[in-house]
Design a protein around this motif. Structure first.
Motif, mmCIF file in Angstrom:
data_model
loop_
_atom_site.group_PDB
_atom_site.id
_atom_site.type_symbol
_atom_site.label_atom_id
_atom_site.label_comp_id
_atom_site.label_asym_id
_atom_site.label_seq_id
_atom_site.Cartn_x
_atom_site.Cartn_y
_atom_site.Cartn_z
ATOM 1 N N ARG A 294 41.181 22.375 36.125
ATOM 2 C CA ARG A 294 40.167 21.701 35.315
ATOM 3 C C ARG A 294 39.798 20.430 36.061
ATOM 4 O O ARG A 294 40.585 19.480 36.128
ATOM 5 C CB ARG A 294 40.697 21.386 33.919
ATOM 6 C CG ARG A 294 39.601 20.891 32.971
ATOM 7 C CD ARG A 294 40.115 20.764 31.561
ATOM 8 N NE ARG A 294 40.990 19.604 31.427
ATOM 9 C CZ ARG A 294 41.882 19.435 30.458
ATOM 10 N NH1 ARG A 294 42.054 20.399 29.566
ATOM 11 N NH2 ARG A 294 42.623 18.346 30.391
ATOM 12 N N VAL A 295 38.607 20.423 36.625
ATOM 13 C CA VAL A 295 38.194 19.365 37.551
ATOM 14 C C VAL A 295 37.563 18.203 36.788
ATOM 15 O O VAL A 295 36.688 18.425 35.921
ATOM 16 C CB VAL A 295 37.190 19.927 38.591
ATOM 17 C CG1 VAL A 295 36.731 18.822 39.538
ATOM 18 C CG2 VAL A 295 37.848 21.067 39.364
ATOM 19 N N VAL A 323 47.200 16.200 46.066
ATOM 20 C CA VAL A 323 45.754 16.337 46.248
ATOM 21 C C VAL A 323 45.376 15.614 47.532
ATOM 22 O O VAL A 323 45.867 14.509 47.819
ATOM 23 C CB VAL A 323 44.979 15.748 45.056
ATOM 24 C CG1 VAL A 323 43.475 15.826 45.307
ATOM 25 C CG2 VAL A 323 45.351 16.483 43.773
ATOM 26 N N GLU A 324 44.470 16.233 48.308
ATOM 27 C CA GLU A 324 43.961 15.622 49.525
ATOM 28 C C GLU A 324 42.439 15.612 49.504
ATOM 29 O O GLU A 324 41.805 16.480 48.885
ATOM 30 C CB GLU A 324 44.430 16.395 50.765
ATOM 31 C CG GLU A 324 45.911 16.267 51.064
ATOM 32 C CD GLU A 324 46.302 17.005 52.335
ATOM 33 O OE1 GLU A 324 45.409 17.678 52.918
ATOM 34 O OE2 GLU A 324 47.477 16.926 52.737
ATOM 35 N N LEU A 359 43.650 20.966 46.310
ATOM 36 C CA LEU A 359 45.001 20.923 45.744
ATOM 37 C C LEU A 359 45.928 21.505 46.808
ATOM 38 O O LEU A 359 45.687 22.611 47.310
ATOM 39 C CB LEU A 359 45.076 21.756 44.464
ATOM 40 C CG LEU A 359 46.447 21.766 43.782
ATOM 41 C CD1 LEU A 359 46.681 20.463 43.018
ATOM 42 C CD2 LEU A 359 46.572 22.959 42.829
ATOM 43 N N VAL A 360 46.961 20.759 47.170
ATOM 44 C CA VAL A 360 47.870 21.177 48.237
ATOM 45 C C VAL A 360 49.247 21.407 47.640
ATOM 46 O O VAL A 360 49.809 20.526 46.980
ATOM 47 C CB VAL A 360 47.944 20.105 49.349
ATOM 48 C CG1 VAL A 360 48.827 20.587 50.491
ATOM 49 C CG2 VAL A 360 46.552 19.764 49.853
ATOM 50 N N ILE A 411 43.955 24.827 47.744
ATOM 51 C CA ILE A 411 42.954 25.347 46.810
ATOM 52 C C ILE A 411 41.810 24.336 46.765
ATOM 53 O O ILE A 411 41.946 23.256 46.173
ATOM 54 C CB ILE A 411 43.549 25.554 45.412
ATOM 55 C CG1 ILE A 411 44.751 26.518 45.473
ATOM 56 C CG2 ILE A 411 42.491 26.078 44.449
ATOM 57 C CD1 ILE A 411 45.434 26.728 44.143
ATOM 58 N N PRO A 412 40.696 24.630 47.410
ATOM 59 C CA PRO A 412 39.583 23.671 47.456
ATOM 60 C C PRO A 412 38.930 23.511 46.075
ATOM 61 O O PRO A 412 38.878 24.449 45.271
ATOM 62 C CB PRO A 412 38.605 24.293 48.454
ATOM 63 C CG PRO A 412 39.405 25.336 49.185
ATOM 64 C CD PRO A 412 40.426 25.824 48.211
ATOM 65 N N PHE A 413 38.457 22.306 45.800
ATOM 66 C CA PHE A 413 37.641 22.075 44.608
ATOM 67 C C PHE A 413 36.678 20.926 44.907
ATOM 68 O O PHE A 413 36.878 20.169 45.863
ATOM 69 C CB PHE A 413 38.500 21.794 43.370
ATOM 70 C CG PHE A 413 39.308 20.534 43.437
ATOM 71 C CD1 PHE A 413 38.844 19.339 42.888
ATOM 72 C CD2 PHE A 413 40.573 20.534 44.024
ATOM 73 C CE1 PHE A 413 39.605 18.184 42.937
ATOM 74 C CE2 PHE A 413 41.357 19.381 44.069
ATOM 75 C CZ PHE A 413 40.860 18.195 43.519
#
Length: 416
Positions: A294-295, A323-324, A359-360, A411-413
């Protein structure tokens, strides 16, 4: 002399076949406060060791003879008693000063105050007394005693704050439990203070890995309990002989003994119990493609929320997920877990800047059964000696190392 506490009094008679006789029958060893400190309490009084009843001739010789510190230590030696009650002859003596008091007693005053509740061994060797004619007097028996200041009457305050997993249902092949305390604990083997009871109140035989001294976190606030992997993994001797510690369909209770000492040596404020039921074994590896994000909105400090289809390992959730930015820079923020460890949340330290993120998650992340991302526990199970288990315990305390592409999934967002 006002006695603060008298916990060890000894009287010895040494038989002497040679003349002149030296009467040691009136020798008494006490731990007491000096008269000027008698009004104090056990926490503040500077107590000393006193030896009374020595023959006047030897007392006069002590006054007139200038003994060196080494000679004094050979005459009257004070050492710390070990936690198991043993006296280690190789331990150095307690540092302090020796003197003969006005009342003819021999006094030892420690350089640092004696610890309340700790036992000390006293050894007096009368043969080291000045003025004795060794050729005329038969060797005298060494006099020994143990003394201690009473431990202050302190009301216990340390409690078990929580046990993870936080839910009340675990898989049959559950790997770990985390006990969190409200204050630092003593460096002891916590397994001595834990029992696992089945639904009938019977104690489960040897459910845990017997290396319990190694599984404290650095600050001794958290203790990790490993179910014995030798009983979890199929095909190993322990599994075939005893079966798994937990059985699907059953209910168990973990009982924490309140005698478990905290870092100050005090017991817990109260006992603690956690009851849980057991479901089927979980043998599937973690699949990060099932995670849902949930961004938050750009410019806000809303939480990023990640939901998982099953509970994950609590300690690893907090340390193995981050997070990166698109440039690979870590995003600072406060991490929380929720919904019985099926939710990971991060509140950023600064408002979100619109752009690409990822998300890492480190591949050491585990579910309750020790399954990792892409690797089930049955394949990566620790060896029966517990060496790899110790490694896993250390990983639960190590922060995520960003930029290690081979050891993480991303997981890219996008934040708008």
């Amino acid at each position: 002399m006002a006695t603060l506490v008298l916990v060890g009094v000894v009287s010895f008679i040494a038989g002497c076949a040679k003349a002149p006789a030296v009467d040691m029958s009136r020798v008494v060893i006490t731990l007491a406060a000096a008269p000027e400190d008698a009004a104090g309490d056990a926490d503040t009084v500077a107590a000393s060791i006193y030896v009374t009843g020595l023959p006047p001739t030897q007392v006069d010789a002590l006054r007139s003879t200038g003994l060196t510190e080494a000679q004094w230590a050979n005459l009257l030696r004070v050492t710390v008693v070990m936690a198991d009650g043993a006296v280690d002859a190789d331990l150095p003596p307690v540092l302090g000063s020796h003197a003969v008091s006005e009342d003819d007693s021999l006094r030892f005053t420690p350089l640092f105050p004696f610890d309340a509740g700790r036992s000390y061994a006293i050894r007096l060797d009368p043969n080291r007394l000045p003025g004795l004619d060794a050729a005329a007097v038969e060797a005298l028996d060494t006099l020994e005693a143990r003394v201690a200041l009473p431990r202050p009457d302190i009301q216990p305050t340390t409690v078990v704050e929580r046990i993870y997993p936080g839910g009340d249902r675990v898989p049959e092949n559950q790997l770990k439990l985390y006990l969190h305390f409200s204050a630092p604990m003593s460096h002891v083997d916590g397994l001595a203070y834990l029992r696992l009871l089945d639904g009938r109140g019977r104690e489960v035989e040897a459910p845990f890995l017997p290396f319990g001294l190694d599984f404290w976190d650095r600050d001794h606030f958290r203790y990790t309990v490993f179910f014995d992997p030798g009983r979890i993994k199929q095909g190993l001797d322990l599994n075939e002989q005893l079966g798994r510690s937990l059985q699907a369909g059953e209910t168990y209770t973990l009982v924490v003994d309140p005698a478990w000492p905290d870092a100050e040596g005090n017991p817990l404020q109260a006992p603690f119990e956690k009851q849980f039921s057991v479901g089927p074994a979980d043998t599937a590896p973690l699949d990060h493609t099932t995670w849902r994000l949930r961004v938050p909105a750009g410019g806000s400090t809303q939480r990023l929320v990640v939901s998982f289809p099953e509970p994950l390992d609590h300690a690893l959730m907090r340390r193995a997920i981050g997070v990166e930015t698109d440039a690979g820079q870590p995003v600072a923020g406060e991490v929380e877990t929720g919904n019985w460890e099926t939710r990971w949340m991060m509140t950023p330290a600064q408002p979100w800047v619109p752009g690409a993120y990822a998300l890492v998650a480190s591949t050491i992340l585990e579910d309750l059964a020790g399954n990792r991302i892409g690797t089930p526990f049955e394949i990566s199970a620790p060896d029966p000696t517990g060496n790899a288990v110790s490694e896993r315990a250390g990983q639960a305390s190590a922060p995520l190392s960003h930029g290690m592409q081979d050891d993480t999934v991303r997981i890219p967002f996008h934040i708008r």
